[in-house]
Design a protein around this motif. Structure first.
Motif, PDB file in Angstrom:
ATOM      1  N   ILE A 150      40.679  98.240 -55.264  1.00 56.36           N
ATOM      2  CA  ILE A 150      40.558  99.105 -53.975  1.00 56.36           C
ATOM      3  C   ILE A 150      40.579 100.509 -54.262  1.00 56.36           C
ATOM      4  CG2 ILE A 150      41.357  99.523 -51.720  1.00 56.36           C
ATOM      5  CD1 ILE A 150      42.360  96.626 -51.860  1.00 56.36           C
ATOM      6  N   PRO A 151      39.355 101.160 -54.224  1.00 63.23           N
ATOM      7  CA  PRO A 151      39.506 103.066 -54.082  1.00 63.23           C
ATOM      8  C   PRO A 151      40.259 103.379 -53.028  1.00 63.23           C
ATOM      9  CG  PRO A 151      37.239 101.983 -53.597  1.00 63.23           C
ATOM     10  CD  PRO A 151      38.177 100.774 -53.609  1.00 63.23           C
ATOM     11  N   LEU A 152      41.074 104.348 -53.334  1.00 64.44           N
ATOM     12  CA  LEU A 152      41.790 104.862 -51.776  1.00 64.44           C
ATOM     13  C   LEU A 152      41.128 105.643 -51.214  1.00 64.44           C
ATOM     14  CD1 LEU A 152      45.516 105.128 -53.347  1.00 64.44           C
ATOM     15  CD2 LEU A 152      44.334 103.233 -52.073  1.00 64.44           C
ATOM     16  N   ARG A 153      41.148 105.968 -49.941  1.00 62.93           N
ATOM     17  CA  ARG A 153      40.389 106.934 -49.248  1.00 62.93           C
ATOM     18  C   ARG A 153      41.021 108.312 -49.373  1.00 62.93           C
ATOM     19  NH1 ARG A 153      39.726 109.278 -43.975  1.00 62.93           N
ATOM     20  NH2 ARG A 153      37.691 109.752 -43.548  1.00 62.93           N
ATOM     21  N   GLU A 154      42.394 108.226 -49.229  1.00 64.44           N
ATOM     22  CA  GLU A 154      43.081 109.719 -49.312  1.00 64.44           C
ATOM     23  C   GLU A 154      44.296 109.439 -50.341  1.00 64.44           C
ATOM     24  OE1 GLU A 154      43.773 111.943 -45.528  1.00 64.44           O
ATOM     25  OE2 GLU A 154      43.558 109.931 -44.673  1.00 64.44           O
ATOM     26  N   ASP A 155      44.548 110.561 -50.836  1.00 68.67           N
ATOM     27  CA  ASP A 155      45.729 110.393 -51.910  1.00 68.67           C
ATOM     28  C   ASP A 155      46.939 110.274 -51.094  1.00 68.67           C
ATOM     29  OD1 ASP A 155      46.537 110.751 -55.028  1.00 68.67           O
ATOM     30  OD2 ASP A 155      48.082 111.879 -53.603  1.00 68.67           O
ATOM     31  N   PRO A 156      47.726 109.336 -51.176  1.00 68.58           N
ATOM     32  CA  PRO A 156      49.128 109.350 -50.402  1.00 68.58           C
ATOM     33  C   PRO A 156      49.933 110.492 -50.639  1.00 68.58           C
ATOM     34  CG  PRO A 156      48.294 106.875 -51.273  1.00 68.58           C
ATOM     35  CD  PRO A 156      47.591 108.058 -51.951  1.00 68.58           C
ATOM     36  N   TRP A 157      50.152 110.848 -52.135  1.00 71.52           N
ATOM     37  CA  TRP A 157      51.084 111.998 -51.993  1.00 71.52           C
ATOM     38  C   TRP A 157      50.506 113.143 -51.444  1.00 71.52           C
ATOM     39  CZ3 TRP A 157      55.559 113.294 -53.696  1.00 71.52           C
ATOM     40  CH2 TRP A 157      56.007 114.532 -53.954  1.00 71.52           C
ATOM     41  N   GLU A 158      49.140 113.395 -51.173  1.00 71.48           N
ATOM     42  CA  GLU A 158      48.829 114.422 -50.524  1.00 71.48           C
ATOM     43  C   GLU A 158      49.084 114.451 -49.107  1.00 71.48           C
ATOM     44  OE1 GLU A 158      44.692 115.250 -51.532  1.00 71.48           O
ATOM     45  OE2 GLU A 158      45.161 115.567 -53.703  1.00 71.48           O
ATOM     46  N   MET A 159      48.974 113.064 -48.580  1.00 76.12           N
ATOM     47  CA  MET A 159      49.215 112.634 -47.183  1.00 76.12           C
ATOM     48  C   MET A 159      50.839 113.007 -46.922  1.00 76.12           C
ATOM     49  SD  MET A 159      47.406 108.966 -47.085  1.00 76.12           S
ATOM     50  CE  MET A 159      47.939 108.332 -45.490  1.00 76.12           C
ATOM     51  N   ASN A 160      51.377 112.868 -48.016  1.00 74.42           N
ATOM     52  CA  ASN A 160      52.969 113.052 -47.659  1.00 74.42           C
ATOM     53  C   ASN A 160      53.261 114.622 -47.696  1.00 74.42           C
ATOM     54  OD1 ASN A 160      56.086 112.659 -48.300  1.00 74.42           O
ATOM     55  ND2 ASN A 160      55.619 113.421 -50.301  1.00 74.42           N
ATOM     56  N   TRP A 176      44.675 101.057 -47.441  1.00 72.39           N
ATOM     57  CA  TRP A 176      45.590 100.858 -48.331  1.00 72.39           C
ATOM     58  C   TRP A 176      46.199 102.384 -48.642  1.00 72.39           C
ATOM     59  CZ3 TRP A 176      47.224  97.669 -52.555  1.00 72.39           C
ATOM     60  CH2 TRP A 176      46.855  96.262 -52.401  1.00 72.39           C
ATOM     61  N   SER A 177      45.446 103.379 -48.501  1.00 73.20           N
ATOM     62  CA  SER A 177      46.233 104.610 -48.278  1.00 73.20           C
ATOM     63  C   SER A 177      47.395 104.904 -47.599  1.00 73.20           C
ATOM     64  CB  SER A 177      45.098 105.809 -48.014  1.00 73.20           C
ATOM     65  OG  SER A 177      44.013 105.910 -48.740  1.00 73.20           O
ATOM     66  N   LYS A 178      47.135 104.272 -46.304  1.00 72.04           N
ATOM     67  CA  LYS A 178      48.227 104.218 -45.263  1.00 72.04           C
ATOM     68  C   LYS A 178      49.261 103.244 -45.571  1.00 72.04           C
ATOM     69  CE  LYS A 178      49.692 104.441 -40.567  1.00 72.04           C
ATOM     70  NZ  LYS A 178      49.638 103.898 -39.214  1.00 72.04           N
ATOM     71  N   LEU A 179      48.904 102.039 -46.436  1.00 70.36           N
ATOM     72  CA  LEU A 179      49.884 101.148 -46.794  1.00 70.36           C
ATOM     73  C   LEU A 179      50.984 101.713 -47.802  1.00 70.36           C
ATOM     74  CD1 LEU A 179      50.988  98.078 -47.119  1.00 70.36           C
ATOM     75  CD2 LEU A 179      49.212  97.965 -48.869  1.00 70.36           C
ATOM     76  N   ILE A 180      50.359 102.421 -48.742  1.00 64.25           N
ATOM     77  CA  ILE A 180      51.024 102.958 -49.797  1.00 64.25           C
ATOM     78  C   ILE A 180      51.869 104.245 -49.377  1.00 64.25           C
ATOM     79  CG2 ILE A 180      50.994 104.356 -52.149  1.00 64.25           C
ATOM     80  CD1 ILE A 180      48.416 102.515 -52.600  1.00 64.25           C
ATOM     81  N   PHE A 181      51.384 104.814 -48.567  1.00 64.80           N
ATOM     82  CA  PHE A 181      52.050 105.929 -47.851  1.00 64.80           C
ATOM     83  C   PHE A 181      53.291 105.405 -46.894  1.00 64.80           C
ATOM     84  CE2 PHE A 181      52.692 108.361 -43.860  1.00 64.80           C
ATOM     85  CZ  PHE A 181      52.879 109.850 -44.368  1.00 64.80           C
ATOM     86  N   ASN A 182      53.041 104.405 -46.074  1.00 61.40           N
ATOM     87  CA  ASN A 182      53.918 103.962 -45.339  1.00 61.40           C
ATOM     88  C   ASN A 182      55.142 103.350 -46.058  1.00 61.40           C
ATOM     89  OD1 ASN A 182      53.743 104.141 -42.516  1.00 61.40           O
ATOM     90  ND2 ASN A 182      52.163 102.780 -42.300  1.00 61.40           N
TER      91      ASN A 182
END
Lengths: 306, 304
Positions: free
Chosen positions: A234-244, A181-187
C-alpha cells in the motif's frame, strides 16, 4: 441521489455530520439512549465553533422508527462498533453504509451484519461535546471516502459532494487505502504514545535532540508502520512523520482520544488501531516489535482499571 | 572504622541503623532531608518489619561536618550521585567509596571525585514511614567488588563486607561484582518502568502473557549488552522476576518507579533503561525496546 441520511451514534463526530447534513438532507439520528433522542427531537442539535446554527432532526434509539435512509453513516467509536452494527442487522436494506472509525477493519465488522454496499471513510475533523444537544466544531479538517469491495466509485463521489455541500470538508478517492493507512500509522503512533506518557500531541512528539527524546521513538514507530504498509503493498498518501510534525506546530496541543480514554478509564480503540497494524504486519510477514510493545502496554494499562 | 552513609533514605537507613550497632564501627548518616536528620539525632534511627532495630548513627545535612572516613556507602537516588559525592568527597580522601545504588554508571560518577571505588548491588528494600523511622520490607544480600578503573583494594572491600555481614546485612566481597549488578539492573529495567507505564503491580504485570513477553524482550536485550561486555550474570534475571511475582514475595508490590510516577517525582530511568541503551551503544548491541521504554518514561516525566 441521496436525500435521506441516518447518522448512527451521536457522539462528537456523529453530531457534526448530523448537524451539518441536516442543512442539505433529511437527517435522522440513531441514538443509544432514549433521553438523548428525546432531547434532540425537542431542542434540535446546536453546532457552535467553526459553524453556528441549530439543526432540526429526527432521533430515536429504535431503527425501525426512523425513515428509510439512502445513506447510513456509522459514526460511533470503534470500541462500540460491534453492538452498534448488530442493531442495524435487518434494517435499511436500500441504504449505502459509510464507516468512519479510526484504524482498520470497521467495514469487516459491519459486513457481518448486512449486505449493504459499503463505503470506507476516514475523518480528521474534531470537536468537543458540551451536551447531548450541543457540539462545538473545532478542527475543520477533511473527511476522506472511498469504495469498499465492489461499491461503484460514483457512490463515494456523491457522498463527498453531499458532505461538502453541508459545510464540511470532504474528498473522494478511487482507493482509500493509501489515505487510510497514512492515518492508521499516524494514529497508532500518536495515540499510543500519548496514552502511555500522558502528553497531549505537543512538540515533545517531534523533538529529536537528546537520545531519550520522544521524537526518536515516534519516528521509529512511524518507520516501522511504513515498512508494514510497504509489505502490504500500500503506497501512502501522506508521510505520517510530516503529519506528526505539522500537527505539533498547530499551537494548541490536541488531546488524542486514546489519552482521554485512559484518563477516564474507558476502553480504548487500541484493537482497531495498533492491534490492526500489528495483525497486518503478521499477515504480510513484516516485523513490528515496537508497535507490538505499545499494543501490549496499552492493553495492560486498560487491565489496570479494575 | 568509620563509615558514612551518603544518602540516608530507606535503604541507606537500613545500612546506617544496622552498622551503628557494631562496637567497632562509627556511623555517620549524610542526608539533605533535615527532618529525617533531626529525628535520627533526637530519637535514633528505628527500623521495623523484617527486623526491629534502633540505631544511633550521627546524622547531618552539612557535608562539612563529616570527619575523614574509611568508607562511604552511597545510596542516594542515581540522579543525585554527582551532587552528593561532590559535596562529601573530602571525607573519603583516604578512604574507599562504595555504591550499591540502582542502575549502571554510578561508579563512573564517583570515580570522578574519589580514588578508590567499590561497585555493588543490594537487594534489601524498605520505605520511610516517618522521619527517623523506616519500614524494612525485604531482607536481601549485597554484593560488592572493585570498580576496575579506580579499584579499592580487595582487603578493604572484604573489611567492609565483613562489617555489613556482622551487622545483619549479609554482604559478599567478590572480584567481579558486575554479574550481580547487571542482574539487578536488568531486573529493574524490565519491571520498574512496566509498572510505571501501566500502573500494574509486579504480580499483575507478570500475569498478562503479552506483557510478560515484553518484559522478557527487555531482559533479553539487557543480557545481550551484559554478555557483549564479558559480564557473566550471577543468576538469570528471569528467575528473579518469576520469584518476585509470587503472592508471598512481591505480587502486590508497586515498583519504586511507579511510586515515583504517582508522586510525580523524577525517576531513575536514565540509569536503568537509559544505562542499558548507553552501554549497548558502546558494545554495538541494539536495544530498541529499552530505548522505547526510556523515551516513554521520559515523556511521562515531561507530562507533569
Amino acid at each position: 441521489m441521496i436525500s435521506r441520511v441516518c447518522v448512527v451514534g451521536a457522539g462528537v463526530i456523529g453530531s457534526l455530520f448530523a448537524g451539518h447534513l441536516a442543512r442539505v438532507a433529511e437527517v435522522s439520528v440513531l441514538t443509544r439512549r432514549q433521553e438523548h433522542a428525546d432531547s434532540l427531537n425537542t431542542d434540535g442539535l446546536r453546532i457552535s465553533g467553526r459553524s453556528d446554527f441549530t439543526a432540526r432532526l429526527a432521533a430515536s434509539p429504535d431503527p425501525a422508527s426512523l425513515p428509510e435512509p439512502d445513506l447510513v453513516i456509522v459514526a460511533c467509536k470503534g470500541t462500540d462498533l460491534e453492538p452498534v452494527a448488530a442493531r442495524l442487522e435487518g434494517h435499511f436494506p436500500g441504504a449505502v453504509v459509510l464507516t468512519v472509525q479510526n484504524g482498520l477493519g470497521a467495514e469487516e465488522i459491519v459486513r457481518r451484519y448486512g449486505a449493504w454496499p459499503l463505503v470506507s471513510g476516514v475523518t480528521f475533523m474534531s470537536g468537543t461535546r458540551h451536551a447531548d444537544t450541543h457540539v462545538e466544531y473545532i478542527l475543520d479538517t477533511e473527511t476522506w471516502v472511498g469504495p469498499y469491495e465492489d461499491t461503484p466509485e460514483s457512490v463515494p463521489i456523491e457522498i463527498a459532494e453531499l458532505i461538502r455541500a453541508s459545510g464540511l470538508k470532504a474528498e473522494a478517492f478511487p482507493d482509500l487505502r493509501p489515505a487510510q493507512w497514512s492515518k492508521l500509522i499516524f494514529n497508532a503512533t500518536v495515540n499510543a504514545v500519548a496514552a502511555l506518557t500522558g502528553l497531549p500531541h505537543d512538540p515533545h512528539f517531534a523533538a529529536e535532540e537528546q537520545p531519550s527524546d520522544l521524537g526518536f521513538l515516534v519516528h521509529d514507530l512511524i518507520e516501522e508502520g511504513k515498512r508494514v504498509a510497504a509489505a502490504a503493498g500500500i503506497p501512502l498518501r501522506e508521510d505520517p512523520w510530516e503529519m506528526n510534525v505539522l500537527a505539533t506546530r498547530r499551537g494548541s496541543a490536541h488531546y488524542p482520544s486514546m489519552l482521554e480514554d485512559v484518563e477516564a478509564h474507558r476502553p480504548t480503540e487500541i484493537e482497531l488501531i495498533t492491534g490492526a497494524l500489528v495483525r497486518e504486519a503478521e499477515r504480510h510477514g513484516a516485523e513490528a516489535p515496537l508497535h507490538t510493545a505499545m499494543y501490549r502496554l496499552v492493553t495492560a494499562k486498560e487491565a489496570s482499571y479494575s | 572504622m568509620r563509615v558514612a552513609i551518603v544518602g540516608c533514605g530507606a535503604v541507606g537507613s537500613l545500612f546506617a541503623a544496622n552498622l551503628s550497632l557494631l562496637d567497632d564501627v562509627e556511623v555517620w548518616a549524610y542526608d539533605l532531608a533535615q527532618d529525617h536528620v533531626d529525628a535520627i539525632n533526637r530519637d535514633g534511627l528505628r527500623l521495623s518489619g523484617a527486623g526491629e532495630v534502633v540505631g544511633y548513627p550521627r546524622a547531618t545535612s552539612d557535608p562539612a561536618e563529616l570527619p575523614p572516613c574509611d568508607f562511604g556507602i552511597v545510596l542516594t537516588k542515581a540522579m543525585h550521585t554527582e551532587s552528593a559525592i561532590a559535596a562529601t568527597a573530602h571525607a573519603f580522601a583516604d578512604g574507599s567509596v562504595c555504591t550499591v545504588q540502582n542502575g549502571v554508571g554510578n561508579e563512573e560518577v564517583l570515580a570522578a571525585h574519589v580514588e578508590r571505588v567499590i561497585r555493588g548491588t543490594t537487594f534489601p528494600a524498605g520505605r520511610i514511614v516517618e522521619p527517623g523511622h523506616v519500614q524494612w520490607d525485604v531482607k536481601g544480600d549485597t554484593t560488592i567488588g572493585p570498580f576496575e578503573p579506580k579499584p579499592a583494594p580487595m582487603a578493604e572491600i572484604e573489611r567492609l563486607a565483613d562489617a555489613c555481614t556482622r551487622a545483619g546485612m549479609p554482604t559478599h566481597a567478590v572480584p567481579d561484582a558486575r554479574g550481580a549488578q547487571w542482574r539487578k539492573v536488568i531486573f529493574n529495567s524490565a519491571t520498574n518502568p512496566i509498572g510505571a507505564l501501566t500502573r500494574l503491580t509486579h504480580g499483575q504485570a507478570c500475569e498478562l502473557p503479552p506483557l510478560r513477553a515484553l518484559i522478557s524482550g527487555l531482559v533479553d536485550e539487557g543480557k545481550a549488552v551484559a554478555a557483549a561486555q564479558g559480564i557473566v550474570l550471577d543468576a538469570d534475571p528471569e528467575d528473579l522476576i518469576d520469584h518476585a511475582a509470587m503472592p508471598e514475595v512481591a505480587y502486590g508490590h508497586k515498583a519504586s518507579m511507579l511510586q515515583d510516577v504517582l508522586a510525580e517525582r523524577e525517576t531513575e530511568i536514565d540509569w536503568l533503561n537509559g544505562g542499558i541503551v548507553r552501554y549497548g551503544e558502546q558494545a554495538g548491541v541494539p536495544t530498541p525496546l529499552n530505548r522505547a521504554i526510556w523515551a516513554l518514561v521520559k515523556g511521562l516525566e515531561q507530562s507533569w
